[in-house]
Motif scaffolding. Structure first.
Motif, PDB file in Angstrom:
ATOM      1  N   VAL A  86      -3.822  -0.183   0.854  1.00 32.49           N
ATOM      2  CA  VAL A  86      -3.673   0.217  -0.547  1.00 32.49           C
ATOM      3  C   VAL A  86      -4.275  -0.896  -1.409  1.00 32.49           C
ATOM      4  N   TYR A 145      -4.532   8.142   2.541  1.00 32.14           N
ATOM      5  CA  TYR A 145      -4.054   6.930   3.194  1.00 32.14           C
ATOM      6  C   TYR A 145      -3.448   7.261   4.545  1.00 32.14           C
ATOM      7  N   ILE A 174      -0.460   6.073   7.253  1.00 30.80           N
ATOM      8  CA  ILE A 174       0.840   5.402   7.203  1.00 30.80           C
ATOM      9  C   ILE A 174       1.221   4.964   8.609  1.00 30.80           C
ATOM     10  N   TYR A 214       2.302   2.504   3.757  1.00 33.46           N
ATOM     11  CA  TYR A 214       0.914   2.901   3.528  1.00 33.46           C
ATOM     12  C   TYR A 214      -0.006   1.754   3.925  1.00 33.46           C
TER      13      TYR A 214
END
Length: 134
Positions: A86, A67, A69, A83
């Motif tokens: 998601v 991921y 951020i 994040y």
């Protein structure tokens, strides 16, 4: 070279997941530990529908995967890292907390003490430390 934070989850209970943060490779120096909600086997590659069948709101860590951020001004926690993308979750932050009921799908850096499940200590300091590395 772009730095990457790597989280390896290693301790699992009925309430939480404990992991360790590494910089660039999953070996060597541990930056700090991490507390999350219970691991229910989610993966980033799952669809929203698959995720929602397994997820228990406020009691499930988000899926395994890579991921990005970004900084985010959280109404509850102030400036945090969030994040992006998601699947099946909204607003998964990295913020200080000591126990799973404070997370709601987020992650809390801290210090894990073996034998003290579902808890990290020193979370405020470890969160600041991890933010400094990010």
């Amino acid at each position: 070279m772009e730095n990457k934070l790597i989280l390896i989850r290693h301790t699992f209970t009925d309430k939480s997941t404990i992991g360790s943060w590494y910089l660039n490779r999953p070996s060597g120096f541990i930056l700090c530990d991490n507390l999350e909600d219970k691991d229910r086997g989610l993966k980033k590659s799952m669809s929203v529908e698959e995720t929602q069948k397994i997820k228990v709101y406020g009691e499930t860590c988000f899926g395994y995967g890579t991921y990005e951020i970004e900084k985010y001004n959280s109404p509850k926690h102030g400036m945090v890292y969030l994040y992006k993308d998601v699947v099946g979750f909204d607003f998964c932050e990295i913020h200080s907390a000591n126990e799973p009921k404070q997370l709601l799908g987020c992650q809390a850096p801290g210090t894990y003490t073996e034998g003290k499940p579902d808890w990290v200590s020193n979370s405020r300091n470890m969160t600041k430390y991890l933010y400094g590395i990010i």
